[in-house]
Design a protein around this motif. Structure first.
Motif, PDB file in Angstrom:
ATOM      1  N   GLY A   9       0.791  -1.225   0.000  1.00 42.93           N
ATOM      2  CA  GLY A   9       0.000   0.000   0.000  1.00 42.93           C
ATOM      3  C   GLY A   9       0.825   1.278   0.000  1.00 42.93           C
ATOM      4  O   GLY A   9       0.289   2.366   0.212  1.00 42.93           O
ATOM      5  N   LYS A  10       2.119   1.168  -0.231  1.00 42.48           N
ATOM      6  CA  LYS A  10       2.977   2.360  -0.260  1.00 42.48           C
ATOM      7  C   LYS A  10       2.593   3.242  -1.445  1.00 42.48           C
ATOM      8  O   LYS A  10       2.406   2.748  -2.553  1.00 42.48           O
ATOM      9  N   GLY A  11       2.462   4.544  -1.191  1.00 40.90           N
ATOM     10  CA  GLY A  11       2.068   5.476  -2.232  1.00 40.90           C
ATOM     11  C   GLY A  11       2.949   6.706  -2.243  1.00 40.90           C
ATOM     12  O   GLY A  11       3.964   6.773  -1.541  1.00 40.90           O
ATOM     13  N   PRO A  12       2.585   7.718  -3.038  1.00 38.03           N
ATOM     14  CA  PRO A  12       3.388   8.934  -3.104  1.00 38.03           C
ATOM     15  C   PRO A  12       3.334   9.728  -1.804  1.00 38.03           C
ATOM     16  O   PRO A  12       2.339   9.676  -1.080  1.00 38.03           O
ATOM     17  N   ILE A  13       4.417  10.459  -1.512  1.00 35.44           N
ATOM     18  CA  ILE A  13       4.461  11.332  -0.346  1.00 35.44           C
ATOM     19  C   ILE A  13       4.801  12.742  -0.812  1.00 35.44           C
ATOM     20  O   ILE A  13       5.382  12.930  -1.882  1.00 35.44           O
ATOM     21  N   VAL A  14       4.423  13.737  -0.015  1.00 38.91           N
ATOM     22  CA  VAL A  14       4.701  15.140  -0.334  1.00 38.91           C
ATOM     23  C   VAL A  14       5.853  15.613   0.541  1.00 38.91           C
ATOM     24  O   VAL A  14       5.836  15.428   1.759  1.00 38.91           O
ATOM     25  N   VAL A  15       6.863  16.215  -0.090  1.00 41.66           N
ATOM     26  CA  VAL A  15       8.039  16.711   0.629  1.00 41.66           C
ATOM     27  C   VAL A  15       8.307  18.142   0.187  1.00 41.66           C
ATOM     28  O   VAL A  15       7.788  18.605  -0.825  1.00 41.66           O
ATOM     29  N   ASN A  16       9.118  18.839   0.951  1.00 39.63           N
ATOM     30  CA  ASN A  16       9.519  20.196   0.607  1.00 39.63           C
ATOM     31  C   ASN A  16      10.836  20.180  -0.146  1.00 39.63           C
ATOM     32  O   ASN A  16      11.793  19.520   0.268  1.00 39.63           O
ATOM     33  N   SER A  17      10.891  20.901  -1.247  1.00 40.68           N
ATOM     34  CA  SER A  17      12.118  21.112  -1.995  1.00 40.68           C
ATOM     35  C   SER A  17      12.651  22.479  -1.590  1.00 40.68           C
ATOM     36  O   SER A  17      12.043  23.502  -1.905  1.00 40.68           O
ATOM     37  N   VAL A  18      13.792  22.511  -0.880  1.00 41.69           N
ATOM     38  CA  VAL A  18      14.324  23.751  -0.324  1.00 41.69           C
ATOM     39  C   VAL A  18      15.465  24.244  -1.213  1.00 41.69           C
ATOM     40  O   VAL A  18      16.424  23.523  -1.471  1.00 41.69           O
ATOM     41  N   ILE A  19      15.354  25.490  -1.681  1.00 42.38           N
ATOM     42  CA  ILE A  19      16.389  26.119  -2.508  1.00 42.38           C
ATOM     43  C   ILE A  19      17.188  27.064  -1.617  1.00 42.38           C
ATOM     44  O   ILE A  19      16.617  27.921  -0.939  1.00 42.38           O
ATOM     45  N   ARG A  20      18.519  26.896  -1.624  1.00 42.23           N
ATOM     46  CA  ARG A  20      19.390  27.739  -0.796  1.00 42.23           C
ATOM     47  C   ARG A  20      20.446  28.402  -1.668  1.00 42.23           C
ATOM     48  O   ARG A  20      20.798  27.895  -2.725  1.00 42.23           O
ATOM     49  N   LYS A  39       6.587  22.524  -2.741  1.00 41.60           N
ATOM     50  CA  LYS A  39       6.208  21.144  -2.468  1.00 41.60           C
ATOM     51  C   LYS A  39       6.411  20.296  -3.720  1.00 41.60           C
ATOM     52  O   LYS A  39       6.065  20.712  -4.825  1.00 41.60           O
ATOM     53  N   THR A  40       6.984  19.108  -3.524  1.00 47.88           N
ATOM     54  CA  THR A  40       7.149  18.147  -4.610  1.00 47.88           C
ATOM     55  C   THR A  40       6.643  16.791  -4.141  1.00 47.88           C
ATOM     56  O   THR A  40       6.453  16.565  -2.939  1.00 47.88           O
ATOM     57  N   ARG A  41       6.417  15.885  -5.088  1.00 42.79           N
ATOM     58  CA  ARG A  41       5.959  14.539  -4.767  1.00 42.79           C
ATOM     59  C   ARG A  41       7.083  13.556  -5.012  1.00 42.79           C
ATOM     60  O   ARG A  41       7.770  13.636  -6.037  1.00 42.79           O
ATOM     61  N   GLN A  42       7.256  12.617  -4.092  1.00 41.58           N
ATOM     62  CA  GLN A  42       8.187  11.510  -4.286  1.00 41.58           C
ATOM     63  C   GLN A  42       7.361  10.256  -4.500  1.00 41.58           C
ATOM     64  O   GLN A  42       6.533   9.898  -3.660  1.00 41.58           O
ATOM     65  N   LEU A  43       7.589   9.607  -5.638  1.00 38.66           N
ATOM     66  CA  LEU A  43       6.805   8.439  -6.012  1.00 38.66           C
ATOM     67  C   LEU A  43       7.555   7.160  -5.644  1.00 38.66           C
ATOM     68  O   LEU A  43       8.791   7.121  -5.694  1.00 38.66           O
ATOM     69  N   PRO A  44       6.837   6.096  -5.261  1.00 35.40           N
ATOM     70  CA  PRO A  44       7.499   4.830  -4.962  1.00 35.40           C
ATOM     71  C   PRO A  44       8.029   4.190  -6.246  1.00 35.40           C
ATOM     72  O   PRO A  44       7.511   4.447  -7.342  1.00 35.40           O
ATOM     73  N   ASN A  45       9.048   3.362  -6.099  1.00 32.28           N
ATOM     74  CA  ASN A  45       9.655   2.671  -7.234  1.00 32.28           C
ATOM     75  C   ASN A  45       8.843   1.412  -7.518  1.00 32.28           C
ATOM     76  O   ASN A  45       9.123   0.339  -6.982  1.00 32.28           O
ATOM     77  N   LEU A  46       7.823   1.552  -8.363  1.00 31.96           N
ATOM     78  CA  LEU A  46       6.935   0.431  -8.671  1.00 31.96           C
ATOM     79  C   LEU A  46       7.388  -0.287  -9.929  1.00 31.96           C
ATOM     80  O   LEU A  46       7.821   0.349 -10.899  1.00 31.96           O
TER      81      LEU A  46
END
Length: 73
Positions: A9-20, A39-46
């Motif tokens: 049941g692993k699915g996409p997660i939302v993470v922050n992309s930080v620019i410095r 905000k960006t999405r990280q997708l599982p390796n299906l």
């Protein structure tokens, strides 16, 4: 559902992309400044895998972690 592992049941997660920008203090600069957070999405390796189940072949979309655990068992 798309992009979801059919075993765990692993699915996409939302993470922050930080620019410095800037130079780190440890390297002799004044410090790194955050200039943007988006905000960006990280997708599982299906992967599509064909599994024999009760004499019939079934195609599943499972993550690589489940593939690794299934082969180890």
């Amino acid at each position: 559902m798309a992009r979801v592992c059919e075993m765990c049941g692993k699915g996409p997660i939302v993470v922050n992309s930080v620019i410095r920008r800037g130079k780190a203090r440890a390297a002799g600069g004044v410090g790194r400044k955050v200039t943007g957070v988006s905000k960006t999405r990280q997708l599982p390796n299906l992967q599509r895998v064909t599994i024999r189940k009760d004499g019939a072949s079934v195609r599943l979309r499972i993550c690589t972690k489940c593939m690794k655990n299934a082969l180890a068992a």
